[in-house]
Design a protein around this motif. Structure first.
Motif, PDB file in Angstrom:
ATOM      1  N   PRO A   1       0.813  -1.213   0.000  1.00 11.82           N
ATOM      2  CA  PRO A   1       0.000   0.000   0.000  1.00 11.82           C
ATOM      3  C   PRO A   1       0.851   1.269   0.000  1.00 11.82           C
ATOM      4  CG  PRO A   1      -0.796  -1.568   1.634  1.00 11.82           C
ATOM      5  CD  PRO A   1       0.519  -2.078   1.157  1.00 11.82           C
ATOM      6  N   SER A   2       0.309   2.313  -0.597  1.00  7.66           N
ATOM      7  CA  SER A   2       0.989   3.601  -0.642  1.00  7.66           C
ATOM      8  C   SER A   2      -0.043   4.704  -0.504  1.00  7.66           C
ATOM      9  CB  SER A   2       1.748   3.770  -1.957  1.00  7.66           C
ATOM     10  OG  SER A   2       2.149   5.110  -2.145  1.00  7.66           O
ATOM     11  N   ALA A   3       0.103   5.553   0.499  1.00  4.46           N
ATOM     12  CA  ALA A   3      -0.831   6.666   0.688  1.00  4.46           C
ATOM     13  C   ALA A   3      -0.759   7.631  -0.492  1.00  4.46           C
ATOM     14  CB  ALA A   3      -0.516   7.389   1.994  1.00  4.46           C
ATOM     15  N   VAL A   4       0.423   7.788  -1.075  1.00  8.96           N
ATOM     16  CA  VAL A   4       0.584   8.702  -2.205  1.00  8.96           C
ATOM     17  C   VAL A   4      -0.291   8.274  -3.377  1.00  8.96           C
ATOM     18  CG1 VAL A   4       2.205   9.622  -3.903  1.00  8.96           C
ATOM     19  CG2 VAL A   4       2.926   9.316  -1.523  1.00  8.96           C
ATOM     20  N   LEU A   5      -0.152   7.031  -3.806  1.00 13.46           N
ATOM     21  CA  LEU A   5      -0.900   6.554  -4.968  1.00 13.46           C
ATOM     22  C   LEU A   5      -2.388   6.415  -4.674  1.00 13.46           C
ATOM     23  CD1 LEU A   5       1.573   3.877  -6.374  1.00 13.46           C
ATOM     24  CD2 LEU A   5       1.257   6.251  -7.085  1.00 13.46           C
ATOM     25  N   THR A   6      -2.726   5.997  -3.443  1.00 14.93           N
ATOM     26  CA  THR A   6      -4.138   5.852  -3.085  1.00 14.93           C
ATOM     27  C   THR A   6      -4.835   7.200  -3.116  1.00 14.93           C
ATOM     28  OG1 THR A   6      -3.599   3.953  -1.690  1.00 14.93           O
ATOM     29  CG2 THR A   6      -5.735   4.991  -1.333  1.00 14.93           C
ATOM     30  N   ALA A   7      -4.227   8.212  -2.499  1.00  7.46           N
ATOM     31  CA  ALA A   7      -4.825   9.543  -2.496  1.00  7.46           C
ATOM     32  C   ALA A   7      -4.914  10.113  -3.901  1.00  7.46           C
ATOM     33  CB  ALA A   7      -3.997  10.471  -1.598  1.00  7.46           C
ATOM     34  N   LEU A   8      -3.885   9.918  -4.683  1.00  6.88           N
ATOM     35  CA  LEU A   8      -3.873  10.414  -6.057  1.00  6.88           C
ATOM     36  C   LEU A   8      -5.028   9.821  -6.849  1.00  6.88           C
ATOM     37  CD1 LEU A   8      -2.116  12.159  -8.018  1.00  6.88           C
ATOM     38  CD2 LEU A   8      -1.000  10.035  -8.671  1.00  6.88           C
ATOM     39  N   ALA A   9      -5.226   8.513  -6.711  1.00  8.85           N
ATOM     40  CA  ALA A   9      -6.286   7.841  -7.460  1.00  8.85           C
ATOM     41  C   ALA A   9      -7.677   8.294  -7.025  1.00  8.85           C
ATOM     42  CB  ALA A   9      -6.156   6.330  -7.291  1.00  8.85           C
ATOM     43  N   LEU A  10      -7.838   8.613  -5.730  1.00  5.48           N
ATOM     44  CA  LEU A  10      -9.144   9.001  -5.205  1.00  5.48           C
ATOM     45  C   LEU A  10      -9.445  10.487  -5.374  1.00  5.48           C
ATOM     46  CD1 LEU A  10      -9.227   7.034  -1.814  1.00  5.48           C
ATOM     47  CD2 LEU A  10     -10.332   6.411  -3.962  1.00  5.48           C
ATOM     48  N   SER A  11      -8.440  11.277  -5.686  1.00  2.00           N
ATOM     49  CA  SER A  11      -8.589  12.736  -5.670  1.00  2.00           C
ATOM     50  C   SER A  11      -9.542  13.279  -6.728  1.00  2.00           C
ATOM     51  CB  SER A  11      -7.224  13.393  -5.847  1.00  2.00           C
ATOM     52  OG  SER A  11      -6.728  13.179  -7.160  1.00  2.00           O
ATOM     53  N   GLY A  12      -9.645  12.597  -7.855  1.00  2.00           N
ATOM     54  CA  GLY A  12     -10.432  13.134  -8.957  1.00  2.00           C
ATOM     55  C   GLY A  12      -9.656  14.137  -9.787  1.00  2.00           C
ATOM     56  N   LEU A  13      -8.374  14.301  -9.502  1.00  2.00           N
ATOM     57  CA  LEU A  13      -7.512  15.212 -10.246  1.00  2.00           C
ATOM     58  C   LEU A  13      -6.661  14.430 -11.248  1.00  2.00           C
ATOM     59  CD1 LEU A  13      -6.405  17.418  -7.219  1.00  2.00           C
ATOM     60  CD2 LEU A  13      -8.121  17.969  -8.954  1.00  2.00           C
ATOM     61  N   PRO A  14      -6.058  15.097 -12.224  1.00  2.00           N
ATOM     62  CA  PRO A  14      -5.266  14.381 -13.237  1.00  2.00           C
ATOM     63  C   PRO A  14      -4.174  13.519 -12.605  1.00  2.00           C
ATOM     64  CG  PRO A  14      -5.633  16.647 -13.913  1.00  2.00           C
ATOM     65  CD  PRO A  14      -6.131  16.547 -12.510  1.00  2.00           C
ATOM     66  N   VAL A  15      -4.015  12.307 -13.117  1.00  2.00           N
ATOM     67  CA  VAL A  15      -3.038  11.367 -12.552  1.00  2.00           C
ATOM     68  C   VAL A  15      -1.969  10.956 -13.563  1.00  2.00           C
ATOM     69  CG1 VAL A  15      -4.706  10.449 -10.912  1.00  2.00           C
ATOM     70  CG2 VAL A  15      -4.493   9.361 -13.147  1.00  2.00           C
ATOM     71  N   ASP A  16      -2.044  11.514 -14.780  1.00  2.00           N
ATOM     72  CA  ASP A  16      -1.082  11.082 -15.804  1.00  2.00           C
ATOM     73  C   ASP A  16       0.330  11.560 -15.498  1.00  2.00           C
ATOM     74  OD1 ASP A  16      -2.122  13.642 -16.185  1.00  2.00           O
ATOM     75  OD2 ASP A  16      -1.649  13.664 -18.328  1.00  2.00           O
ATOM     76  N   ARG A  17       0.451  12.712 -14.808  1.00  2.00           N
ATOM     77  CA  ARG A  17       1.754  13.218 -14.397  1.00  2.00           C
ATOM     78  C   ARG A  17       1.602  13.828 -13.011  1.00  2.00           C
ATOM     79  NH1 ARG A  17       3.557  17.609 -17.510  1.00  2.00           N
ATOM     80  NH2 ARG A  17       5.732  17.106 -17.064  1.00  2.00           N
ATOM     81  N   PHE A  18       2.491  13.447 -12.100  1.00  2.00           N
ATOM     82  CA  PHE A  18       2.398  13.991 -10.754  1.00  2.00           C
ATOM     83  C   PHE A  18       3.784  14.023 -10.118  1.00  2.00           C
ATOM     84  CE2 PHE A  18       2.208   9.447 -10.049  1.00  2.00           C
ATOM     85  CZ  PHE A  18       2.894   9.246  -8.853  1.00  2.00           C
ATOM     86  N   CYS A  19       3.910  14.779  -9.029  1.00  2.00           N
ATOM     87  CA  CYS A  19       5.157  14.795  -8.268  1.00  2.00           C
ATOM     88  C   CYS A  19       4.821  14.787  -6.778  1.00  2.00           C
ATOM     89  CB  CYS A  19       6.030  15.992  -8.628  1.00  2.00           C
ATOM     90  SG  CYS A  19       5.236  17.592  -8.510  1.00  2.00           S
ATOM     91  N   PHE A  20       5.637  14.068  -6.020  1.00  2.00           N
ATOM     92  CA  PHE A  20       5.430  13.921  -4.591  1.00  2.00           C
ATOM     93  C   PHE A  20       6.333  14.899  -3.867  1.00  2.00           C
ATOM     94  CE2 PHE A  20       6.736  11.535  -0.640  1.00  2.00           C
ATOM     95  CZ  PHE A  20       5.589  11.848   0.073  1.00  2.00           C
ATOM     96  N   GLU A  21       5.757  15.752  -3.016  1.00  2.00           N
ATOM     97  CA  GLU A  21       6.502  16.802  -2.337  1.00  2.00           C
ATOM     98  C   GLU A  21       6.752  16.513  -0.864  1.00  2.00           C
ATOM     99  OE1 GLU A  21       7.733  19.910  -3.552  1.00  2.00           O
ATOM    100  OE2 GLU A  21       7.478  18.858  -5.453  1.00  2.00           O
ATOM    101  N   GLY A  22       6.259  15.398  -0.344  1.00  2.00           N
ATOM    102  CA  GLY A  22       6.491  15.051   1.052  1.00  2.00           C
ATOM    103  C   GLY A  22       5.827  16.021   2.011  1.00  2.00           C
ATOM    104  N   PHE A  23       6.456  16.249   3.164  1.00  2.00           N
ATOM    105  CA  PHE A  23       5.941  17.181   4.161  1.00  2.00           C
ATOM    106  C   PHE A  23       6.468  18.584   3.888  1.00  2.00           C
ATOM    107  CE2 PHE A  23       5.362  13.225   6.501  1.00  2.00           C
ATOM    108  CZ  PHE A  23       4.156  13.445   7.175  1.00  2.00           C
TER     109      PHE A  23
END
Length: 288
Positions: free
Chosen positions: A115-137
């Motif tokens: 499991p990954s909170a990053v990918l799970t949240a991204l998939a559920l967000s309803g926002l574009p998922v084709d390109r993304f960047c993870f910024e941490g805290f």
């Protein structure tokens, strides 16, 4: 023969999401390095798994000191399993140092995907998922946080952040100031747990909601600058737009902020463009 470093994903909420191989790795590893050894034992009990090897702690406070010890064990042939409290090791969690040390010693590094909170949240967000960047805290201090967000203001990819619940309202407010109050976002709370919630809306609206207090593990997803958003990043054009704002009655600081939001660039970039235009104008006026 060198050993093997295994990075194992652990559930971010629902224990049923544990990878099937996790129990096998817990039983077969020579050493299990865990961010929290008590949570590890509860996890193993919940999975009905028996930890076969030695358990050591591996968290932010001892990561630098313990990495050489574990790297030596790997070099001697040990199979080391690395687990963190939730999600994949190295993703805003301990792990990077050990992976780098293993690679340097030419030790095999593999993973048990989980499991990954990053990918799970991204998939559920309803926002574009084709390109993304993870910024941490984000940084805790307001000035440093504003600077970090200013750097990302013109980012076209979807942005993913982790945040502590007691800092969420302040971070969302800072995002609204840096990205614009209308920028779409999603706050994902307690993913896969009993009280899972995904709150979607403009940043200003989400900041107002969060001001009432929010609990749980938080992941924030923010849309990037869309294709329809102004992409007026030419310095001369930015300076001209500020001049138009000032002519309309705005103070320079307000005009710079408005242009930065509309163009999706940091305020500093707009300020520098205004200064450059003024210097260029003065140089022209001094010509014979």
């Amino acid at each position: 023969m060198t050993g093997t470093l295994v990075l194992a994903g652990t559930p971010i909420g629902d224990l049923g999401d544990a990878p099937p191989r996790l129990a096998e790795e817990l039983a077969s590893a020579d050493i299990v390095a865990a961010e929290d050894t008590r949570r590890l034992r509860r996890l193993a009990q919940g999975l009905g798994a028996v930890i076969g090897g030695r358990v050591v702690s591996y968290f932010e406070g001892n990561e630098a000191a313990r990495t050489p010890e574990l790297a030596d064990e790997l070099a001697r042939g040990a199979r080391v399993l690395l687990v963190t409290d939730a999600g994949m090791p190295s993703v805003s969690d301990p792990g990077y140092r050990l992976v780098a040390a293993a690679v340097e010693r030419e030790v095999r590094v593999t993973a048990v995907p989980g499991p990954s909170a990053v990918l799970t949240a991204l998939a559920l967000s309803g926002l574009p998922v084709d390109r993304f960047c993870f910024e941490g805290f984000l940084p805790r201090k307001a000035g440093e946080r504003a600077a970090r967000l200013g750097e990302a203001a013109g980012e076209r990819r979807t942005l993913v952040y982790f945040e502590a619940p007691h800092r969420l309202a302040a971070s969302l407010t800072a995002m609204a100031e840096a990205f614009g109050p209308g920028r779409r976002a999603a706050v994902c709370r307690e993913l896969t747990k009993t009280y899972e919630e995904v709150r979607r809306g403009p940043l200003a609206e989400l900041a107002e909601w969060a001001a009432g207090g929010v609990r749980g593990e938080i992941t924030v997803v923010v849309e990037g600058v869309g294709e329809s958003a102004p992409a007026r990043t030419d310095a001369a054009e930015l300076a001209r737009l500020v001049a138009e704002g000032e002519a309309a009655g705005l103070h320079r600081k307000e005009a710079i902020a408005d242009v930065a939001r509309a163009a999706g660039v940091p305020k500093r970039q707009v300020f520098d463009a205004v200064v450059a235009a003024r210097v260029a104008g003065e140089a022209v006026s001094r010509r014979p």
